[in-house]
Design an enzyme around this catalytic site. Sequence first.
Site, PDB file in Angstrom:
ATOM      1  N   HIS A 145      24.119  32.911  36.623  1.00 16.87           N
ATOM      2  CA  HIS A 145      25.088  32.336  37.545  1.00 16.87           C
ATOM      3  C   HIS A 145      25.634  31.032  36.963  1.00 16.87           C
ATOM      4  O   HIS A 145      25.089  30.483  36.001  1.00 16.87           O
ATOM      5  CB  HIS A 145      24.443  32.099  38.904  1.00 16.87           C
ATOM      6  CG  HIS A 145      24.178  33.371  39.655  1.00 16.87           C
ATOM      7  ND1 HIS A 145      23.660  33.398  40.929  1.00 16.87           N
ATOM      8  CD2 HIS A 145      24.357  34.684  39.301  1.00 16.87           C
ATOM      9  CE1 HIS A 145      23.535  34.655  41.333  1.00 16.87           C
ATOM     10  NE2 HIS A 145      23.943  35.441  40.360  1.00 16.87           N
TER      11      HIS A 145
ATOM     12  N   GLU B 256      25.688  27.913  37.831  1.00 17.57           N
ATOM     13  CA  GLU B 256      24.811  26.757  37.762  1.00 17.57           C
ATOM     14  C   GLU B 256      23.827  26.870  36.602  1.00 17.57           C
ATOM     15  O   GLU B 256      23.574  25.898  35.877  1.00 17.57           O
ATOM     16  CB  GLU B 256      24.023  26.615  39.079  1.00 17.57           C
ATOM     17  CG  GLU B 256      24.886  26.509  40.315  1.00 17.57           C
ATOM     18  CD  GLU B 256      25.132  27.844  40.993  1.00 17.57           C
ATOM     19  OE1 GLU B 256      25.005  27.915  42.225  1.00 17.57           O
ATOM     20  OE2 GLU B 256      25.447  28.829  40.271  1.00 17.57           O
TER      21      GLU B 256
ATOM     22  N   ALA C 129      65.315  58.148  55.275  1.00 16.05           N
ATOM     23  CA  ALA C 129      66.439  58.834  55.915  1.00 16.05           C
ATOM     24  C   ALA C 129      65.979  60.211  56.404  1.00 16.05           C
ATOM     25  O   ALA C 129      64.873  60.658  56.106  1.00 16.05           O
ATOM     26  CB  ALA C 129      67.598  58.957  54.938  1.00 16.05           C
TER      27      ALA C 129
ATOM     28  N   TRP D 186      66.447  53.292  47.689  1.00 16.77           N
ATOM     29  CA  TRP D 186      65.567  52.185  48.078  1.00 16.77           C
ATOM     30  C   TRP D 186      66.042  51.618  49.406  1.00 16.77           C
ATOM     31  O   TRP D 186      67.244  51.426  49.596  1.00 16.77           O
ATOM     32  CB  TRP D 186      65.556  51.073  47.031  1.00 16.77           C
ATOM     33  CG  TRP D 186      65.060  51.561  45.708  1.00 16.77           C
ATOM     34  CD1 TRP D 186      65.794  51.923  44.635  1.00 16.77           C
ATOM     35  CD2 TRP D 186      63.693  51.732  45.340  1.00 16.77           C
ATOM     36  NE1 TRP D 186      64.983  52.282  43.598  1.00 16.77           N
ATOM     37  CE2 TRP D 186      63.679  52.180  44.003  1.00 16.77           C
ATOM     38  CE3 TRP D 186      62.488  51.518  46.001  1.00 16.77           C
ATOM     39  CZ2 TRP D 186      62.499  52.445  43.319  1.00 16.77           C
ATOM     40  CZ3 TRP D 186      61.322  51.776  45.307  1.00 16.77           C
ATOM     41  CH2 TRP D 186      61.340  52.232  43.990  1.00 16.77           C
TER      42      TRP D 186
ATOM     43  N   ARG E 289      50.670  44.287  44.030  1.00 14.82           N
ATOM     44  CA  ARG E 289      49.895  45.357  43.402  1.00 14.82           C
ATOM     45  C   ARG E 289      48.994  44.778  42.312  1.00 14.82           C
ATOM     46  O   ARG E 289      47.826  45.152  42.187  1.00 14.82           O
ATOM     47  CB  ARG E 289      50.829  46.390  42.770  1.00 14.82           C
ATOM     48  CG  ARG E 289      51.506  47.346  43.716  1.00 14.82           C
ATOM     49  CD  ARG E 289      52.311  48.359  42.914  1.00 14.82           C
ATOM     50  NE  ARG E 289      53.034  49.304  43.730  1.00 14.82           N
ATOM     51  CZ  ARG E 289      53.769  50.302  43.241  1.00 14.82           C
ATOM     52  NH1 ARG E 289      53.877  50.451  41.921  1.00 14.82           N
ATOM     53  NH2 ARG E 289      54.398  51.132  44.050  1.00 14.82           N
TER      54      ARG E 289
ATOM     55  N   THR F  88      53.296  61.306  49.833  1.00 17.02           N
ATOM     56  CA  THR F  88      54.109  60.332  49.102  1.00 17.02           C
ATOM     57  C   THR F  88      54.092  60.624  47.607  1.00 17.02           C
ATOM     58  O   THR F  88      55.110  60.528  46.913  1.00 17.02           O
ATOM     59  CB  THR F  88      53.590  58.908  49.368  1.00 17.02           C
ATOM     60  OG1 THR F  88      53.765  58.595  50.750  1.00 17.02           O
ATOM     61  CG2 THR F  88      54.326  57.882  48.522  1.00 17.02           C
TER      62      THR F  88
ATOM     63  N   GLY G   7      51.897  57.091  52.686  1.00 13.19           N
ATOM     64  CA  GLY G   7      53.095  56.883  53.497  1.00 13.19           C
ATOM     65  C   GLY G   7      52.721  56.601  54.927  1.00 13.19           C
ATOM     66  O   GLY G   7      51.601  56.154  55.221  1.00 13.19           O
ATOM     67  N   PRO G   8      53.638  56.898  55.880  1.00 13.04           N
ATOM     68  CA  PRO G   8      53.412  56.562  57.291  1.00 13.04           C
ATOM     69  C   PRO G   8      52.134  57.150  57.866  1.00 13.04           C
ATOM     70  O   PRO G   8      51.431  56.491  58.638  1.00 13.04           O
ATOM     71  CB  PRO G   8      54.657  57.140  57.974  1.00 13.04           C
ATOM     72  CG  PRO G   8      55.704  57.134  56.909  1.00 13.04           C
ATOM     73  CD  PRO G   8      54.991  57.448  55.640  1.00 13.04           C
TER      74      PRO G   8
ATOM     75  N   ALA H  63      49.135  55.138  56.383  1.00 12.14           N
ATOM     76  CA  ALA H  63      49.085  53.795  56.966  1.00 12.14           C
ATOM     77  C   ALA H  63      48.564  53.854  58.391  1.00 12.14           C
ATOM     78  O   ALA H  63      47.725  53.045  58.810  1.00 12.14           O
ATOM     79  CB  ALA H  63      50.472  53.163  56.926  1.00 12.14           C
TER      80      ALA H  63
END
Length: 350
Positions: free
Chosen positions: A51, A53, A168, A175, A189, A201, A274-275, A278
């Site tokens: 460590h 220390e 869409a 994008w 990232r 995705t 994706g949705p 998530a």
Amino acid sequence: MTDAESRAMRRALSLARRGPRGLNPQVGAVILSPSGDELAEGWHRGAGTPHAEIDALTRLTAERGPGAARGTTAVVTLEPCNHTGRTGPCTHALIDAGVARVVYAVDDPGVLSGGGGAHLREAGVDVASGLLRDEGTALLDSWLTVQRLGRPHVTVKWAQSLDGRAAASDGTSQWITGPDARADVHERRAAADAIVVGTGTLLADDPALTARRSDDTLHDHQPRPVVIGTRAVPQDAAVRRHPQPFLQDEGDDLADLLDRLRELGIQRVFVEGGPRLASSFVRAGLVDEVLVYLAPTLLGGDRLATGDLGVSTIGEQRRLAITDLQRLGDDLLVIARPASASTANPTAKD
């Protein structure tokens, strides 16, 4: 606390960053003479190594001989550990070396490894805590999350239109946001240890899942890609050319997945799509931070940014606390955390 100790702590924080991120914390240490001069420094180089220390004390002894640490001050970014793992307790080493004073930035939350400050005081060592605590906490943020929750820190990110759509009607999404927002995503990232996407995705967008600079070169640190879902990853998928081998998981137990990622040394998980994925993390209560990139556009349709969150009535809504708002070109980044954070029994550093 003295100016010399503050300078030493800044140096110790800088030294800590030399160590690897993983199961163990990044820690730096500086040994000061009674007059405030720097005598030795050290940092932790990974699991099983001395460590910070111990590293500093060893260097001091090698340069100045036995007993050189007597009456000195040890300035450390994290409270000295008080347990035996792959190495012995740092508290015992400091006491045995005759260190008179210990100054540290952040308390160790571990049940086994914590309590070092109290043990040092009982042995007659002068102890001061909290010097540059905010800087030390920022350095150890992901490690501290692992200790407190017993799992990696999870950030869920999505981009959406003003009317809450992630794509869409035909499923295209590249994008929604502009180049400044996309550059910010790549910076985040690069700060993560793993990046997670669903097979939906992956098959729709064929993302590389790398962290790239504006000139399309790769950042030095690349998150390990994790693909969730049962569908096969195509042999020509971009993720197969990622610098790190991808891991595929069925995703039926996200908590178990996080446990396994933690065992691999992963502390920061970046969930990007994706949705459905998530929403699964949110529904399971496994989200520590939400990043919403909000674009000034309208898409309509049914391609919502999130799906079922397990909310059937307004009383079950998932309340968030906004921690930051950032303008990124024409877009807006909203950073939020759950209004009431969950906790778990902390674990010890090794």
